[in-house]
Design a protein around this motif. Structure first.
Motif, PDB file in Angstrom:
ATOM      1  N   LYS A 135      38.219  27.835  39.818  1.00 19.20           N
ATOM      2  CA  LYS A 135      39.416  28.682  39.889  1.00 19.20           C
ATOM      3  C   LYS A 135      39.354  29.808  38.861  1.00 19.20           C
ATOM      4  O   LYS A 135      39.673  30.964  39.164  1.00 19.20           O
ATOM      5  CB  LYS A 135      40.667  27.832  39.662  1.00 19.20           C
ATOM      6  N   GLN A 136      38.953  29.473  37.651  1.00 17.98           N
ATOM      7  CA  GLN A 136      38.850  30.495  36.609  1.00 17.98           C
ATOM      8  C   GLN A 136      37.806  31.547  36.976  1.00 17.98           C
ATOM      9  O   GLN A 136      38.015  32.748  36.761  1.00 17.98           O
ATOM     10  CB  GLN A 136      38.496  29.830  35.275  1.00 17.98           C
ATOM     11  N   PHE A 137      36.696  31.085  37.533  1.00 21.70           N
ATOM     12  CA  PHE A 137      35.643  32.011  37.945  1.00 21.70           C
ATOM     13  C   PHE A 137      36.148  32.974  39.014  1.00 21.70           C
ATOM     14  O   PHE A 137      35.936  34.196  38.932  1.00 21.70           O
ATOM     15  CB  PHE A 137      34.440  31.217  38.469  1.00 21.70           C
ATOM     16  N   MET A 138      36.847  32.444  40.015  1.00 19.41           N
ATOM     17  CA  MET A 138      37.328  33.282  41.107  1.00 19.41           C
ATOM     18  C   MET A 138      38.422  34.243  40.643  1.00 19.41           C
ATOM     19  O   MET A 138      38.483  35.390  41.112  1.00 19.41           O
ATOM     20  CB  MET A 138      37.854  32.408  42.248  1.00 19.41           C
ATOM     21  N   ARG A 139      39.280  33.810  39.736  1.00 21.48           N
ATOM     22  CA  ARG A 139      40.311  34.723  39.216  1.00 21.48           C
ATOM     23  C   ARG A 139      39.669  35.895  38.475  1.00 21.48           C
ATOM     24  O   ARG A 139      40.064  37.051  38.652  1.00 21.48           O
ATOM     25  CB  ARG A 139      41.259  33.962  38.289  1.00 21.48           C
ATOM     26  N   LYS A 140      38.699  35.580  37.658  1.00 22.51           N
ATOM     27  CA  LYS A 140      38.017  36.628  36.900  1.00 22.51           C
ATOM     28  C   LYS A 140      37.278  37.583  37.828  1.00 22.51           C
ATOM     29  O   LYS A 140      37.380  38.815  37.696  1.00 22.51           O
ATOM     30  CB  LYS A 140      37.041  35.984  35.911  1.00 22.51           C
ATOM     31  N   GLU A 141      36.547  37.028  38.789  1.00 24.93           N
ATOM     32  CA  GLU A 141      35.771  37.862  39.704  1.00 24.93           C
ATOM     33  C   GLU A 141      36.673  38.681  40.621  1.00 24.93           C
ATOM     34  O   GLU A 141      36.361  39.831  40.949  1.00 24.93           O
ATOM     35  CB  GLU A 141      34.833  36.986  40.538  1.00 24.93           C
ATOM     36  N   SER A 142      37.802  38.109  41.043  1.00 28.33           N
ATOM     37  CA  SER A 142      38.694  38.836  41.948  1.00 28.33           C
ATOM     38  C   SER A 142      39.268  40.083  41.281  1.00 28.33           C
ATOM     39  O   SER A 142      39.418  41.129  41.928  1.00 28.33           O
ATOM     40  CB  SER A 142      39.822  37.924  42.430  1.00 28.33           C
ATOM     41  N   LEU A 143      39.586  39.987  40.003  1.00 28.66           N
ATOM     42  CA  LEU A 143      40.082  41.161  39.278  1.00 28.66           C
ATOM     43  C   LEU A 143      39.022  42.261  39.233  1.00 28.66           C
ATOM     44  O   LEU A 143      39.326  43.444  39.439  1.00 28.66           O
ATOM     45  CB  LEU A 143      40.495  40.765  37.857  1.00 28.66           C
ATOM     46  N   CYS A 144      37.794  41.857  38.974  1.00 29.40           N
ATOM     47  CA  CYS A 144      36.698  42.837  38.946  1.00 29.40           C
ATOM     48  C   CYS A 144      36.482  43.448  40.328  1.00 29.40           C
ATOM     49  O   CYS A 144      36.255  44.663  40.460  1.00 29.40           O
ATOM     50  CB  CYS A 144      35.415  42.168  38.463  1.00 29.40           C
TER      51      CYS A 144
END
Length: 285
Positions: A49-58
């Motif tokens: 979840k943390q990975f996807m949140r970070k990547e989605s912002l980018c």
């Protein structure tokens, strides 16, 4: 975790980092999410979840200059990913973003027009998950569709409008209730902190007063003992003066008698010497 699941997770992450948003990657995600190995590892799920949140912002920043159609395709992919991994907040946020993009583009492309039912469904989902303010805005968007005559079945207008208004009222009341609850919680939190600090202050003051009284009592006791000791020493010194005086007088008396005795002895010796020397003195004369 099995090697197969580990490989699938690595593949999915690498595909996201490579910005490959396709159905194959969705199937990979569905595959390892369904495995028992993944379900038993809460830490891996949180990390995903943390990975996807970070990547989605980018990703959102990277596609800012792209066409609306391209943006919608990628946002739709991210919405599906967040829905699968159970990140409801991120899922709703991106759904709202997609609806707004469609609404803005609908002026030039009627195919992107957002219907009242889409706004209503989104409002219901937002309210169910506690996002009352967003639900209220979605209800307002749904009502706006009727004002702009964007309806599918005009015969149901009144019923649907009433339903949307009731949902909006619930959202407003819920938002106000949450606000009141938050304010009340904050008030009681501050009150508890204040009471705790006051109790701590009183406790410290009481403890300090007790300590002060104890120390003062010890000081008074020591002072009393010191006075008693000094008084005792003075009495001993006073009682010890008489023997000292007597001893001095005896010593002085002994010295006087000795001197008188020596004086008498000297006088007798002088008299004897004069008697013995008198005939010789007469002859010389």
């Amino acid at each position: 975790m099995s090697i197969a699941v580990s490989q699938q997770i690595s593949l999915f992450l690498s595909q996201i980092e490579s910005r490959r948003f396709n159905e194959a990657n969705i199937r990979v995600l569905e595959s390892f999410l369904a495995s028992n190995d993944f379900k038993s590892l809460d830490g891996v799920a949180r990390a995903l979840k943390q990975f996807m949140r970070k990547e989605s912002l980018c990703i959102i920043q990277e596609i800012a200059g792209k066409s609306t159609e391209h943006k919608l395709l990628i946002v739709d992919f991210l919405v599906r990913v967040f829905a699968l991994i159970g990140d409801t907040e991120s899922c709703l946020a991106l759904r709202y973003e997609a609806l707004l993009m469609r609404e803005q583009k609908a002026t030039s492309d009627q195919g992107l027009l957002v219907s009242y039912s889409e706004w209503l469904t989104f409002a219901e989902h937002s309210l169910e998950n506690g996002f009352c303010s967003i639900a209220k805005k979605a209800c307002e968007k749904a009502l706006l569709c009727f004002e702009m005559n964007i309806v599918i079945d005009p015969g149901k207008d009144d019923f649907v409008i009433e339903k949307i208004k009731k949902l909006k009222d619930i959202a407003v009341i819920s938002a106000s209730s949450r606000s009141v609850q938050a304010q009340a919680a904050e008030y009681f939190k501050k009150k508890t902190i204040l009471q705790t600090s006051q109790e701590s202050y009183i406790s410290v003051e009481a403890k300090s007063s007790g300590s002060t009284l104890f120390r003062n009592g010890i000081k008074r006791r020591h002072r009393r003992q010191l006075d008693e000791h000094r008084h005792l020493e003075q009495n001993e010194e006073a009682s010890g003066d008489v023997p000292n005086i007597c001893a001095g007088m005896i010593l002085l008396r002994s010295i006087t008698i000795l001197e008188v005795t020596n004086l008498i002895k000297r006088s007798i010796a002088l008299s004897i010497w004069l008697v013995q020397s008198l005939p010789q003195m007469i002859t010389l004369i």
